[in-house]
Design an enzyme around this catalytic site. Sequence first.
Site, PDB file in Angstrom:
ATOM      1  CB  VAL A  62     -12.176   4.729   1.746  1.00 46.68           C
ATOM      2  CG1 VAL A  62     -13.514   4.994   1.098  1.00 46.68           C
ATOM      3  CG2 VAL A  62     -12.281   3.608   2.780  1.00 46.68           C
ATOM      4  CG  ASP A 119      -1.660   1.198   1.475  1.00 46.54           C
ATOM      5  OD1 ASP A 119      -2.425   1.555   0.590  1.00 46.54           O
ATOM      6  OD2 ASP A 119      -1.502   1.829   2.547  1.00 46.54           O
ATOM      7  CG  LEU A 120       1.808   5.616  -1.997  1.00 48.15           C
ATOM      8  CD1 LEU A 120       3.301   5.340  -2.137  1.00 48.15           C
ATOM      9  CD2 LEU A 120       1.307   6.349  -3.246  1.00 48.15           C
ATOM     10  CG  ASP A 121      -1.729   7.648   0.502  1.00 52.12           C
ATOM     11  OD1 ASP A 121      -0.799   8.444   0.360  1.00 52.12           O
ATOM     12  OD2 ASP A 121      -2.694   7.583  -0.277  1.00 52.12           O
ATOM     13  CD  GLU A 132      -3.808  -1.499   2.841  1.00 51.63           C
ATOM     14  OE1 GLU A 132      -3.919  -0.684   3.769  1.00 51.63           O
ATOM     15  OE2 GLU A 132      -4.116  -1.230   1.683  1.00 51.63           O
ATOM     16  CG  ASP A 133      -2.140   2.737   6.254  1.00 54.66           C
ATOM     17  OD1 ASP A 133      -2.482   2.329   5.121  1.00 54.66           O
ATOM     18  OD2 ASP A 133      -2.348   3.896   6.650  1.00 54.66           O
ATOM     19  CB  THR A 167       0.147  10.755   2.393  1.00 52.54           C
ATOM     20  OG1 THR A 167      -0.164   9.372   2.369  1.00 52.54           O
ATOM     21  CG2 THR A 167       1.291  11.051   1.438  1.00 52.54           C
ATOM     22  CE  LYS A 201      -4.772   5.814   8.960  1.00 56.75           C
ATOM     23  NZ  LYS A 201      -3.983   5.064   9.955  1.00 56.75           N
ATOM     24  CE  LYS A 238      -5.806  -0.512  -1.145  1.00 54.90           C
ATOM     25  NZ  LYS A 238      -4.644   0.176  -0.549  1.00 54.90           N
ATOM     26  CB  SER A 245      -1.916   2.986  -3.788  1.00 56.79           C
ATOM     27  OG  SER A 245      -2.476   4.200  -3.324  1.00 56.79           O
ATOM     28  CB  ALA A 246      -7.358   3.553  -2.712  1.00 55.25           C
ATOM     29  CB  SER A 247      -3.534   7.355  -3.744  1.00 57.76           C
ATOM     30  OG  SER A 247      -3.285   8.695  -4.114  1.00 57.76           O
TER      31      SER A 247
HETATM   32  P1  B16 Z   1      -6.478  10.082  -3.604  1.00 58.07           P
HETATM   33  P2  B16 Z   1      -3.702   3.980  -0.062  1.00 58.07           P
HETATM   34  C1  B16 Z   1      -5.615   5.818  -0.152  1.00 58.07           C
HETATM   35  O1  B16 Z   1      -4.318   5.414  -0.459  1.00 58.07           O
HETATM   36  C2  B16 Z   1      -5.635   6.636   1.124  1.00 58.07           C
HETATM   37  O2  B16 Z   1      -5.383   5.806   2.237  1.00 58.07           O
HETATM   38  C3  B16 Z   1      -6.995   7.255   1.309  1.00 58.07           C
HETATM   39  O3  B16 Z   1      -7.018   8.050   2.470  1.00 58.07           O
HETATM   40  C4  B16 Z   1      -7.341   8.098   0.078  1.00 58.07           C
HETATM   41  O4  B16 Z   1      -8.635   8.677   0.190  1.00 58.07           O
HETATM   42  C5  B16 Z   1      -7.293   7.194  -1.157  1.00 58.07           C
HETATM   43  O5  B16 Z   1      -5.998   6.632  -1.264  1.00 58.07           O
HETATM   44  C6  B16 Z   1      -7.549   7.988  -2.411  1.00 58.07           C
HETATM   45  O6  B16 Z   1      -6.485   8.874  -2.558  1.00 58.07           O
HETATM   46  O7  B16 Z   1      -7.458  11.089  -3.134  1.00 58.07           O
HETATM   47  O8  B16 Z   1      -5.037  10.545  -3.552  1.00 58.07           O
HETATM   48  O9  B16 Z   1      -6.843   9.489  -4.956  1.00 58.07           O
HETATM   49  O10 B16 Z   1      -3.665   3.962   1.420  1.00 58.07           O
HETATM   50  O11 B16 Z   1      -4.613   2.932  -0.685  1.00 58.07           O
HETATM   51  O12 B16 Z   1      -2.324   4.025  -0.687  1.00 58.07           O
HETATM   52 MG    MG Z   2      -2.860   3.223   3.224  1.00 58.10          MG
END
Ligand code: B16
Ligand code: MG
Length: 225
Positions: free
Chosen positions: A48, A10-12, A170-171, A18, A46, A146, A115-117
């Site tokens: 999401v 996972d990234l964040d 994962e966090d 972040t 987190k 997720k 990552s979801a980001s």
């Molecule tokens: P973005 P991860 C997730 O990243 C974050 O934990 C979550 O807080 C955030 O809303 C989501 O990415 C979407 O991120 O707005 O940058 O597209 O933990 O899956 O790496």
């Molecule tokens: Mg995360």
Amino acid sequence: MSLPKACIFDLDGVIVDTVPAHYTAWKAMADEVGVPFDEKENENLKGVSRFDSMKHILSLGNIEKSDEEIQAYTERKNSIYVDIISSMTPSDILPGVIDFIDTLEANDIAIAIGSASKNTPQILKCVGLDKVFKVIVDGNQITKSKPNPEVFLKGAERLGFQPKECVVLEDAISGVKAAKDGGMKCIGVGSPEVLSQADIVVDDLTNVDIDFLKALYSNEELHQA
Ligand code: B16
Ligand code: MG
């Protein structure tokens, strides 16, 4: 099998911290709609997606908004967030991450991002890790947020391995559920109380090494690192 074939990060909150930046930006949106929001509630966001996160904040105040309005909030949230993270550098990489990546490479264990980001490419570039991962699956490439396992299953598929051959780091509560529902081992990074579904939980990656992975795969009794 005594070692995994791949680790999917996972990234964040696992590679870079972040989480406070996400919190600051979501808190601004929650204040705008008049919904009480604190760091404990932020745990539920987190992992999401942006859209589902805003929907969650609105649901806390029983507030109805159209999809267009929700979209507008997420765009404002993202501009606050991107402003904060644009100054990130390699010094923002979390403890133990670089050593663990080096260890995995030395042992021929593939590494991927799950990552979801949607900001994954910018973040990896800022911290100098944009050319390190064999496979990157991020929020731009998935349709289900997720806790759906899509992001990790896509990662395993693109790496060419079975889910059971991959370990996810994962966090987030949602991310741990995604990994376990996807049939993968999961190392939780954070609090054991919060990430109780993980196979093992660590504070950070400082003490996660090859022996740790061997123990995880041989089902030995694991103790918190
Ligand atoms: P973005 P991860 C997730 O990243 C974050 O934990 C979550 O807080 C955030 O809303 C989501 O990415 C979407 O991120 O707005 O940058 O597209 O933990 O899956 O790496
Ligand atoms: Mg995360």
